[in-house]
Design a protein around this motif. Structure first.
Motif, PDB file in Angstrom:
ATOM      1  N   ARG A  39       0.841  -1.196   0.000  1.00 33.04           N
ATOM      2  CA  ARG A  39       0.000   0.000   0.000  1.00 33.04           C
ATOM      3  C   ARG A  39       0.880   1.251   0.000  1.00 33.04           C
ATOM      4  N   ALA A  40       1.840   1.277   0.913  1.00 34.17           N
ATOM      5  CA  ALA A  40       2.735   2.429   0.990  1.00 34.17           C
ATOM      6  C   ALA A  40       3.606   2.520  -0.261  1.00 34.17           C
ATOM      7  N   SER A  41       4.038   1.390  -0.758  1.00 42.67           N
ATOM      8  CA  SER A  41       4.863   1.398  -1.970  1.00 42.67           C
ATOM      9  C   SER A  41       4.097   1.968  -3.151  1.00 42.67           C
ATOM     10  N   GLY A  42       2.847   1.589  -3.277  1.00 45.36           N
ATOM     11  CA  GLY A  42       2.018   2.096  -4.375  1.00 45.36           C
ATOM     12  C   GLY A  42       1.821   3.592  -4.283  1.00 45.36           C
ATOM     13  N   SER A  43       1.589   4.068  -3.071  1.00 44.74           N
ATOM     14  CA  SER A  43       1.413   5.497  -2.859  1.00 44.74           C
ATOM     15  C   SER A  43       2.692   6.252  -3.192  1.00 44.74           C
ATOM     16  N   THR A  44       3.819   5.736  -2.717  1.00 45.09           N
ATOM     17  CA  THR A  44       5.106   6.377  -2.961  1.00 45.09           C
ATOM     18  C   THR A  44       5.425   6.410  -4.453  1.00 45.09           C
ATOM     19  N   GLU A  45       5.195   5.295  -5.122  1.00 42.88           N
ATOM     20  CA  GLU A  45       5.478   5.228  -6.557  1.00 42.88           C
ATOM     21  C   GLU A  45       4.574   6.174  -7.333  1.00 42.88           C
ATOM     22  N   ALA A  46       3.324   6.257  -6.944  1.00 43.63           N
ATOM     23  CA  ALA A  46       2.399   7.167  -7.623  1.00 43.63           C
ATOM     24  C   ALA A  46       2.849   8.616  -7.455  1.00 43.63           C
ATOM     25  N   ARG A  47       3.250   8.982  -6.240  1.00 42.12           N
ATOM     26  CA  ARG A  47       3.710  10.350  -5.994  1.00 42.12           C
ATOM     27  C   ARG A  47       4.997  10.645  -6.763  1.00 42.12           C
ATOM     28  N   ALA A  48       5.926   9.669  -6.794  1.00 41.81           N
ATOM     29  CA  ALA A  48       7.186   9.862  -7.521  1.00 41.81           C
ATOM     30  C   ALA A  48       6.931  10.024  -9.012  1.00 41.81           C
ATOM     31  N   ALA A  49       5.847   9.418  -9.504  1.00 40.51           N
ATOM     32  CA  ALA A  49       5.500   9.523 -10.921  1.00 40.51           C
ATOM     33  C   ALA A  49       4.736  10.806 -11.230  1.00 40.51           C
ATOM     34  N   GLY A  50       4.471  11.603 -10.194  1.00 35.74           N
ATOM     35  CA  GLY A  50       3.818  12.886 -10.409  1.00 35.74           C
ATOM     36  C   GLY A  50       2.321  12.913 -10.145  1.00 35.74           C
ATOM     37  N   ASP A  55      -5.324  12.826  -5.645  1.00 32.31           N
ATOM     38  CA  ASP A  55      -5.695  11.602  -6.354  1.00 32.31           C
ATOM     39  C   ASP A  55      -5.269  10.362  -5.577  1.00 32.31           C
ATOM     40  N   VAL A  56      -4.057  10.408  -5.031  1.00 35.48           N
ATOM     41  CA  VAL A  56      -3.567   9.273  -4.237  1.00 35.48           C
ATOM     42  C   VAL A  56      -4.452   9.099  -3.011  1.00 35.48           C
ATOM     43  N   LYS A  57      -4.821  10.204  -2.390  1.00 38.51           N
ATOM     44  CA  LYS A  57      -5.698  10.176  -1.209  1.00 38.51           C
ATOM     45  C   LYS A  57      -7.016   9.479  -1.543  1.00 38.51           C
ATOM     46  N   LYS A  58      -7.610   9.840  -2.662  1.00 38.97           N
ATOM     47  CA  LYS A  58      -8.883   9.226  -3.064  1.00 38.97           C
ATOM     48  C   LYS A  58      -8.718   7.738  -3.339  1.00 38.97           C
ATOM     49  N   LEU A  59      -7.653   7.398  -4.050  1.00 37.63           N
ATOM     50  CA  LEU A  59      -7.412   5.997  -4.377  1.00 37.63           C
ATOM     51  C   LEU A  59      -7.257   5.149  -3.119  1.00 37.63           C
ATOM     52  N   MET A  60      -6.617   5.716  -2.100  1.00 36.28           N
ATOM     53  CA  MET A  60      -6.378   4.977  -0.867  1.00 36.28           C
ATOM     54  C   MET A  60      -7.576   5.003   0.074  1.00 36.28           C
ATOM     55  N   GLY A  61      -8.607   5.738  -0.301  1.00 35.95           N
ATOM     56  CA  GLY A  61      -9.814   5.763   0.518  1.00 35.95           C
ATOM     57  C   GLY A  61      -9.758   6.705   1.699  1.00 35.95           C
ATOM     58  N   HIS A  62      -8.828   7.653   1.664  1.00 32.19           N
ATOM     59  CA  HIS A  62      -8.742   8.623   2.743  1.00 32.19           C
ATOM     60  C   HIS A  62      -9.767   9.728   2.505  1.00 32.19           C
ATOM     61  N   THR A  63     -10.502  10.045   3.542  1.00 29.65           N
ATOM     62  CA  THR A  63     -11.488  11.117   3.417  1.00 29.65           C
ATOM     63  C   THR A  63     -11.038  12.377   4.135  1.00 29.65           C
ATOM     64  N   ALA A  64     -10.045  12.242   4.992  1.00 32.00           N
ATOM     65  CA  ALA A  64      -9.570  13.390   5.766  1.00 32.00           C
ATOM     66  C   ALA A  64      -8.571  14.209   4.965  1.00 32.00           C
ATOM     67  N   HIS A  65      -7.656  14.779   5.640  1.00 35.69           N
ATOM     68  CA  HIS A  65      -6.681  15.684   5.034  1.00 35.69           C
ATOM     69  C   HIS A  65      -5.640  14.947   4.197  1.00 35.69           C
ATOM     70  N   SER A  66      -5.170  15.591   3.165  1.00 34.82           N
ATOM     71  CA  SER A  66      -4.126  15.026   2.309  1.00 34.82           C
ATOM     72  C   SER A  66      -2.828  14.813   3.070  1.00 34.82           C
ATOM     73  N   GLU A  67      -2.634  15.563   4.157  1.00 33.72           N
ATOM     74  CA  GLU A  67      -1.413  15.432   4.940  1.00 33.72           C
ATOM     75  C   GLU A  67      -1.282  14.014   5.508  1.00 33.72           C
ATOM     76  N   THR A  68      -2.414  13.367   5.826  1.00 37.01           N
ATOM     77  CA  THR A  68      -2.375  11.997   6.334  1.00 37.01           C
ATOM     78  C   THR A  68      -1.752  11.082   5.294  1.00 37.01           C
ATOM     79  N   THR A  69      -2.188  11.213   4.074  1.00 34.97           N
ATOM     80  CA  THR A  69      -1.648  10.387   2.998  1.00 34.97           C
ATOM     81  C   THR A  69      -0.161  10.659   2.830  1.00 34.97           C
TER      82      THR A  69
END
Length: 95
Positions: A39-50, A55-69
């Protein structure tokens, strides 16, 4: 929560562990790697790819602040530390 395709219900813990073990072995993933690590690897790779953090927050199902992601799942900072440590070690070994 991971939902089974058949039946639409979550896996039991035991069943999921069995399925993950089989998938891990088939993919050649070391047993030290847990499914949750992906899960963390996917998020990290997505962010590194720009990918935008929202978008990453939504994909991971986070509804709160983007800072959590960014804080919890984006491991780019850890990877940067590893690259810096490797570079410092390489310079020291040439002395």
């Amino acid at each position: 929560m991971i939902i089974r395709t058949r039946g639409g219900l979550p896996y039991s813990e035991d069943t999921f562990q069995e399925v993950w073990r089989d998938v891990r072995k088939a993919a050649g993933i070391p047993k030290e790697i847990w499914n949750r690590d992906l899960r963390a690897s996917g998020s990290t790779e997505a962010r590194a790819a720009g990918a935008p953090i929202d978008d990453v927050k939504k994909l991971m199902g986070h509804t709160a602040h983007s800072e959590t992601t960014a804080k919890v799942y984006d491991r780019a900072k850890l990877e940067a530390h590893r690259r810096i440590a490797a570079a410092r070690k390489a310079v020291r070994s040439t002395d």
